[in-house]
Write a protein that holds these residues in place. Structure first.
Motif, short mmCIF file in Angstrom:
data_model
loop_
_atom_site.label_atom_id
_atom_site.label_comp_id
_atom_site.label_asym_id
_atom_site.label_seq_id
_atom_site.Cartn_x
_atom_site.Cartn_y
_atom_site.Cartn_z
N GLU A 68 1.11 -1.21 0.10
CA GLU A 68 0.14 -0.26 0.07
C GLU A 68 0.95 1.04 -0.63
O GLU A 68 1.35 1.11 0.78
CB GLU A 68 -0.88 -0.30 1.35
CG GLU A 68 -2.34 1.55 1.34
CD GLU A 68 -2.48 1.22 2.06
OE1 GLU A 68 -3.71 2.42 2.55
OE2 GLU A 68 -3.08 -0.30 2.20
N GLY A 116 -2.94 5.22 -0.07
CA GLY A 116 -4.07 4.16 -0.15
C GLY A 116 -4.00 3.38 -1.66
O GLY A 116 -4.25 2.78 -2.06
N MET A 125 -2.76 1.36 -4.20
CA MET A 125 -1.82 -0.35 -4.32
C MET A 125 -0.81 -0.06 -4.81
O MET A 125 -0.81 0.34 -6.34
CB MET A 125 -2.50 -1.55 -4.11
CG MET A 125 -3.65 -1.38 -3.49
SD MET A 125 -3.18 -1.51 -1.77
CE MET A 125 -2.29 -3.10 -1.43
#
Length: 159
Positions: free
Chosen positions: A36, A40, A42
């Motif tokens: 992460e 936020g 990925m």
């Protein structure tokens, strides 16, 4: 993978995973991890390989004949602490000729690296428009590298 999807590559932001692999990408040396990132999002972490090997994520894609001779932009957003260790390139299957390369400077900071290039007409000389996007952490890397996004887009409008 058919070219023309958002970002030009499947799962270019590494949001989708299946087990321990980002969907759409093939792993070599299996040293990747889902992470992460700030905000936020990925991303993927390429982990230094054991021994004198490269850690590689590869995605194959095809281009229509109309793309031959067109200008494209390769963009990689990543972070690396090792100079000349994190790279991304586009190659085609006619002798594995590389048409675009971006290399991270290895200063430990996030960079958005980009290069513009032209898909050569001879890429289709064998009747195949098969290309590969390869993201690699080089041999001898000591630190992981993080990738947030890799993008391949056609530049400008063609008549």
């Amino acid at each position: 993978t058919r070219f023309g999807e958002q970002g030009g590559l499947t799962n270019s932001t590494f949001e989708l995973w299946s087990g321990e692999s980002p969907v759409g990408w093939r792993r070599e040396n299996a040293n990747v991890r889902k992470v992460e990132l700030s905000g936020g999002a990925m991303g993927v972490e390429l982990i230094p390989p054991n021994g004198n090997k490269r850690t590689v994520l590869v995605q194959a894609f095809e281009l229509p004949d109309s793309a031959l001779g067109a200008q494209f932009r390769l963009t990689l957003k990543g972070r690396s602490d090792d100079v000349n260790m994190l790279s991304c390139n586009i190659s085609y299957d006619a002798g594995r000729e590389v048409v675009a390369v971006v290399n991270h400077p290895g200063d430990g900071n996030w960079h958005t690296l980009r290069t513009d290039f032209v898909i050569p007409a001879q890429a289709n000389r064998f009747g195949a428009n098969s290309f590969e996007c390869v993201i690699a952490l080089g041999k001898g890397a000591a630190m992981p590298a993080q990738i947030d996004d890799v993008c391949l887009v056609e530049v400008g409008e063609r008549e």
